[in-house]
Design a protein around this motif. Structure first.
Motif, PDB file in Angstrom:
ATOM      1  N   THR A 251      53.614 -24.960  24.697  1.00 55.96           N
ATOM      2  CA  THR A 251      53.988 -24.029  25.763  1.00 55.96           C
ATOM      3  C   THR A 251      52.979 -22.894  25.862  1.00 55.96           C
ATOM      4  OG1 THR A 251      56.336 -24.523  25.465  1.00 55.96           O
ATOM      5  CG2 THR A 251      55.810 -22.484  26.601  1.00 55.96           C
ATOM      6  N   MET A 252      52.527 -22.397  24.717  1.00 59.52           N
ATOM      7  CA  MET A 252      51.544 -21.315  24.708  1.00 59.52           C
ATOM      8  C   MET A 252      50.217 -21.768  25.327  1.00 59.52           C
ATOM      9  SD  MET A 252      52.159 -19.684  20.928  1.00 59.52           S
ATOM     10  CE  MET A 252      53.817 -19.528  20.242  1.00 59.52           C
ATOM     11  N   VAL A 253      49.798 -22.988  25.002  1.00 57.69           N
ATOM     12  CA  VAL A 253      48.565 -23.519  25.586  1.00 57.69           C
ATOM     13  C   VAL A 253      48.720 -23.686  27.096  1.00 57.69           C
ATOM     14  CG1 VAL A 253      47.019 -25.518  25.670  1.00 57.69           C
ATOM     15  CG2 VAL A 253      47.782 -24.612  23.464  1.00 57.69           C
ATOM     16  N   ALA A 254      49.876 -24.229  27.499  1.00 60.46           N
ATOM     17  CA  ALA A 254      50.135 -24.393  28.942  1.00 60.46           C
ATOM     18  C   ALA A 254      50.162 -23.044  29.647  1.00 60.46           C
ATOM     19  CB  ALA A 254      51.455 -25.117  29.161  1.00 60.46           C
ATOM     20  N   ALA A 255      50.654 -22.013  28.963  1.00 58.07           N
ATOM     21  CA  ALA A 255      50.737 -20.676  29.555  1.00 58.07           C
ATOM     22  C   ALA A 255      49.358 -20.139  29.934  1.00 58.07           C
ATOM     23  CB  ALA A 255      51.409 -19.710  28.587  1.00 58.07           C
ATOM     24  N   ARG A 256      48.308 -20.577  29.220  1.00 57.39           N
ATOM     25  CA  ARG A 256      46.956 -20.130  29.559  1.00 57.39           C
ATOM     26  C   ARG A 256      46.207 -21.144  30.416  1.00 57.39           C
ATOM     27  NH1 ARG A 256      43.043 -16.657  31.041  1.00 57.39           N
ATOM     28  NH2 ARG A 256      43.849 -17.842  32.764  1.00 57.39           N
ATOM     29  N   THR A 260      44.087 -25.043  35.401  1.00 54.50           N
ATOM     30  CA  THR A 260      42.766 -24.711  34.870  1.00 54.50           C
ATOM     31  C   THR A 260      42.607 -23.190  34.705  1.00 54.50           C
ATOM     32  OG1 THR A 260      41.963 -26.686  36.024  1.00 54.50           O
ATOM     33  CG2 THR A 260      40.303 -25.292  35.036  1.00 54.50           C
ATOM     34  N   GLY A 261      43.706 -22.560  34.312  1.00 50.89           N
ATOM     35  CA  GLY A 261      43.697 -21.127  34.034  1.00 50.89           C
ATOM     36  C   GLY A 261      43.721 -20.236  35.250  1.00 50.89           C
ATOM     37  N   GLN A 262      43.857 -20.820  36.429  1.00 52.95           N
ATOM     38  CA  GLN A 262      43.786 -20.049  37.682  1.00 52.95           C
ATOM     39  C   GLN A 262      45.187 -19.683  38.162  1.00 52.95           C
ATOM     40  OE1 GLN A 262      40.038 -21.934  39.949  1.00 52.95           O
ATOM     41  NE2 GLN A 262      41.479 -23.443  39.178  1.00 52.95           N
ATOM     42  N   SER A 263      45.828 -18.812  37.429  1.00 55.16           N
ATOM     43  CA  SER A 263      47.187 -18.388  37.754  1.00 55.16           C
ATOM     44  C   SER A 263      47.342 -16.915  37.428  1.00 55.16           C
ATOM     45  CB  SER A 263      48.209 -19.213  36.953  1.00 55.16           C
ATOM     46  OG  SER A 263      49.508 -18.676  37.106  1.00 55.16           O
ATOM     47  N   CYS A 264      47.930 -16.171  38.357  1.00 59.12           N
ATOM     48  CA  CYS A 264      48.112 -14.737  38.126  1.00 59.12           C
ATOM     49  C   CYS A 264      49.063 -14.481  36.960  1.00 59.12           C
ATOM     50  CB  CYS A 264      48.615 -14.050  39.392  1.00 59.12           C
ATOM     51  SG  CYS A 264      50.134 -14.758  40.061  1.00 59.12           S
ATOM     52  N   LYS A 286      43.304 -26.516  18.148  1.00 64.06           N
ATOM     53  CA  LYS A 286      43.434 -27.986  18.146  1.00 64.06           C
ATOM     54  C   LYS A 286      44.039 -28.481  19.451  1.00 64.06           C
ATOM     55  CE  LYS A 286      45.283 -31.942  15.611  1.00 64.06           C
ATOM     56  NZ  LYS A 286      45.648 -32.630  16.863  1.00 64.06           N
ATOM     57  N   LYS A 287      45.082 -27.813  19.918  1.00 61.89           N
ATOM     58  CA  LYS A 287      45.748 -28.240  21.158  1.00 61.89           C
ATOM     59  C   LYS A 287      44.822 -28.073  22.374  1.00 61.89           C
ATOM     60  CE  LYS A 287      49.838 -29.623  19.828  1.00 61.89           C
ATOM     61  NZ  LYS A 287      50.255 -31.037  20.046  1.00 61.89           N
ATOM     62  N   VAL A 288      44.049 -27.008  22.393  1.00 63.34           N
ATOM     63  CA  VAL A 288      43.110 -26.810  23.503  1.00 63.34           C
ATOM     64  C   VAL A 288      42.032 -27.892  23.470  1.00 63.34           C
ATOM     65  CG1 VAL A 288      41.357 -25.271  24.490  1.00 63.34           C
ATOM     66  CG2 VAL A 288      43.545 -24.340  23.731  1.00 63.34           C
ATOM     67  N   ASN A 289      41.550 -28.212  22.283  1.00 67.48           N
ATOM     68  CA  ASN A 289      40.540 -29.266  22.148  1.00 67.48           C
ATOM     69  C   ASN A 289      41.071 -30.632  22.573  1.00 67.48           C
ATOM     70  OD1 ASN A 289      38.094 -28.077  21.299  1.00 67.48           O
ATOM     71  ND2 ASN A 289      38.878 -27.816  19.221  1.00 67.48           N
ATOM     72  N   ASP A 290      42.374 -30.823  22.468  1.00 67.12           N
ATOM     73  CA  ASP A 290      42.991 -32.109  22.823  1.00 67.12           C
ATOM     74  C   ASP A 290      43.187 -32.283  24.330  1.00 67.12           C
ATOM     75  OD1 ASP A 290      43.097 -32.871  20.198  1.00 67.12           O
ATOM     76  OD2 ASP A 290      45.211 -32.345  19.908  1.00 67.12           O
ATOM     77  N   LEU A 291      43.035 -31.199  25.121  1.00 65.27           N
ATOM     78  CA  LEU A 291      43.248 -31.288  26.563  1.00 65.27           C
ATOM     79  C   LEU A 291      42.214 -32.213  27.197  1.00 65.27           C
ATOM     80  CD1 LEU A 291      43.874 -27.504  27.358  1.00 65.27           C
ATOM     81  CD2 LEU A 291      45.606 -29.317  27.360  1.00 65.27           C
ATOM     82  N   PRO A 362      40.052 -20.828  32.386  1.00 64.30           N
ATOM     83  CA  PRO A 362      40.598 -21.271  31.087  1.00 64.30           C
ATOM     84  C   PRO A 362      40.018 -20.516  29.892  1.00 64.30           C
ATOM     85  CG  PRO A 362      38.950 -22.830  31.837  1.00 64.30           C
ATOM     86  CD  PRO A 362      39.079 -21.801  32.926  1.00 64.30           C
ATOM     87  N   VAL A 363      40.214 -19.208  29.850  1.00 64.32           N
ATOM     88  CA  VAL A 363      39.722 -18.368  28.756  1.00 64.32           C
ATOM     89  C   VAL A 363      40.907 -17.662  28.098  1.00 64.32           C
ATOM     90  CG1 VAL A 363      38.323 -16.354  28.164  1.00 64.32           C
ATOM     91  CG2 VAL A 363      37.476 -18.022  29.829  1.00 64.32           C
ATOM     92  N   ALA A 364      41.090 -17.912  26.802  1.00 64.67           N
ATOM     93  CA  ALA A 364      42.174 -17.291  26.048  1.00 64.67           C
ATOM     94  C   ALA A 364      41.597 -16.222  25.134  1.00 64.67           C
ATOM     95  CB  ALA A 364      42.921 -18.339  25.234  1.00 64.67           C
ATOM     96  N   ALA A 365      42.004 -14.984  25.346  1.00 66.82           N
ATOM     97  CA  ALA A 365      41.573 -13.860  24.517  1.00 66.82           C
ATOM     98  C   ALA A 365      42.615 -13.635  23.420  1.00 66.82           C
ATOM     99  CB  ALA A 365      41.407 -12.608  25.365  1.00 66.82           C
ATOM    100  N   ILE A 366      42.164 -13.631  22.144  1.00 66.84           N
ATOM    101  CA  ILE A 366      43.081 -13.511  21.012  1.00 66.84           C
ATOM    102  C   ILE A 366      42.900 -12.145  20.362  1.00 66.84           C
ATOM    103  CG2 ILE A 366      43.997 -14.659  18.968  1.00 66.84           C
ATOM    104  CD1 ILE A 366      43.811 -16.551  21.346  1.00 66.84           C
ATOM    105  N   ILE A 367      44.010 -11.428  20.188  1.00 68.77           N
ATOM    106  CA  ILE A 367      43.996 -10.092  19.607  1.00 68.77           C
ATOM    107  C   ILE A 367      44.876 -10.093  18.371  1.00 68.77           C
ATOM    108  CG2 ILE A 367      44.535  -7.654  19.986  1.00 68.77           C
ATOM    109  CD1 ILE A 367      44.247  -9.758  23.052  1.00 68.77           C
TER     110      ILE A 367
END
Length: 454
Positions: A251-256, A260-264, A286-291, A362-367
């Motif tokens: 779900t977290m991967v889908a959220a980003r 293709t990441g183009q969602s407000c 791992k999940k992102v790499n599996d897409l 499709p860019v995930a920023a991790i803090i």
């Protein structure tokens, strides 16, 4: 001489079709028809309007594959997600077909009068300015409740999805709505700015960037027109130490990565408590790499190209500028024309573009943060206010944060998403006003006080 608008397939760069931009006289013809149609449409019983909505729903189902392929061709959406978008539009139409009569019924209020109530009357011709990222959903979630309330609609869609814009007009016409209820304008922004000043346009709905929203709000305000603005987002996804990663990581991967990441409303910033940070980063990566990446027409594809080359260029600049300020790339950051590789970037801090701004791709920023308090504080550190999501097993504790998060939505153990049954919209630089649900259908009506003494 009319300008020519060309639609381009972002996956292969090939031209799809050419369209002539409307002349000033053609826009005037459309506006006059919209006003004329309103004078009769506003008197049509709501029950008759919703019968047409049911026909529209059936036509969406009938043409699902055609519409899906058109979306995929014009803006590169993976075909499985295009199918899902049309199915969601069916749900939307069915929802308002079932509930509009109740939403628009006179609201009886007990006062000193013999009779007093609120009457919900349509305003007239409403202008919609819509984006390309959800070419059918964004338009219909505005147009369906607005037209069902008795208004007429003029649409200025993004030029790169002009085929979708015209297909939506055909959809309304084929479903039996009177000519002029819904019309698409092939126009540039200067023509639209001039149109807003026309007294026949009663209100504006815009979904787009913060910059576009500020511009539209200025013109609307100058002309005393109501506006609903659904603008950019920089949603936080808070991952607390007790989050069930095995259950929720997809779900977290889908959220980003959805669309293709183009969602407000995509999760742009992942704010992770340090106790679970390493485990999260490993499983998320791992999940992102599996897409599956590739041709958007292939059913298995989950990530494809961005809708235009310039969007990929902008995203690359945002990532690279953040790297110069100390962020590190775990995977990705490769661009090829309109394609941008799924990217995970860590050591992100406020002041970096990938933290402060909306990243549309499709860019995930991790803090990394030390505890729950810092996580919520970091999530609120944004000029945007569309939505926040938090993943935790302590639901009662998370509920206490509802009033502390000023966004338009707060989701626990789920990605932020729009649903016809719930109001949708933002705060701060994410705009104002609401779409969907009862609130959405009542945005473009005159809430008229009626007071009667016998």
């Amino acid at each position: 001489m009319s300008s020519i608008i060309k639609t381009i397939n972002p996956y292969n760069g090939e031209e799809i079709k050419e369209y002539k931009q409307f002349s000033k006289s053609k826009i005037e013809t459309c506006l006059a028809l919209s006003e004329k149609t309103f004078e009769t449409w506003k008197h049509v019983e709501i029950s008759d309007r919703t019968k047409l909505l049911k026909k529209l729903s059936k036509n969406l189902i009938k043409n699902k594959q055609v519409y899906s392929e058109l979306m995929t061709e014009e803006m590169g959406k993976p075909i499985s997600q295009s199918n899902t978008e049309i199915e969601k539009c069916v749900f939307l139409a069915d929802f308002y077909a079932k509930n509009s009569d109740q939403f628009l019924a006179d609201d009886l209020i007990k006062t000193d009068a013999k009779e007093s109530f609120i009457s919900y009357d349509p305003l007239g011709c409403i202008l919609g300015v819509m984006p390309w990222n959800y070419p059918f959903w964004q338009v219909l979630r505005f147009a369906i409740p607005t037209i069902t309330a008795g208004n007429t609609v003029l649409l200025k869609h993004a030029s790169n999805v002009t085929g979708c814009a015209l297909a939506i007009q055909d959809l309304f016409d084929a479903s039996g709505f009177p000519k002029g209820c819904f019309q698409t304008l092939i126009a540039d922004h200067d023509q639209i700015d001039a149109l807003i000043a026309d007294q026949r346009i009663k209100a504006i709905s815009l979904t787009g960037s913060e910059k576009a929203g500020r511009h539209m709000a200025e013109i609307a305000g100058k002309n005393l027109k109501k506006a609903v603005l659904e603008l950019g987002g920089n949603n936080a996804c808070i991952v607390l130490a007790d989050a069930d990663l095995d259950k929720h990581i997809e779900t977290m991967v889908a959220a980003r990565m959805q669309n293709t990441g183009q969602s407000c409303i995509a999760a742009k910033r992942f704010i992770v408590v340090e106790a679970i940070y390493e485990e999260f980063l490993e499983k998320f990566t791992k999940k992102v790499n599996d897409l599956k990446i590739g041709d958007p027409k292939e059913p298995e594809t989950r990530i494809s190209v961005l809708a235009r080359v310039d969007l990929a260029d902008t995203l690359k600049k945002q990532v690279d500028s953040s790297i110069k300020k100390g962020a590190k790339v775990v995977i990705g950051n490769r661009k090829d024309q309109a394609y941008f590789e799924p990217t995970i970037i860590i050591d992100v801090k406020p002041g970096m573009s990938v933290f402060d701004d909306e990243t549309f791709g499709p860019v995930a920023a991790i803090i990394k943060v030390k505890d729950n308090d810092e996580a919520y504080q970091m999530a609120s550190n944004s000029k945007f206010g569309l939505g926040t999501m938090v993943f935790t097993e302590n639901f009662l504790e998370a509920r206490k944060q509802i009033s502390q998060i000023s966004d338009g939505a707060f989701f626990i153990n789920e990605l932020v998403k729009s649903d016809p049954r719930l109001p949708f919209g933002g705060t701060k630089a994410s705009g104002y006003g609401r779409e969907l649900s009862k609130e959405g259908i009542q945005e473009f009506v005159n809430k008229k006080t009626v007071y009667i003494n016998h």
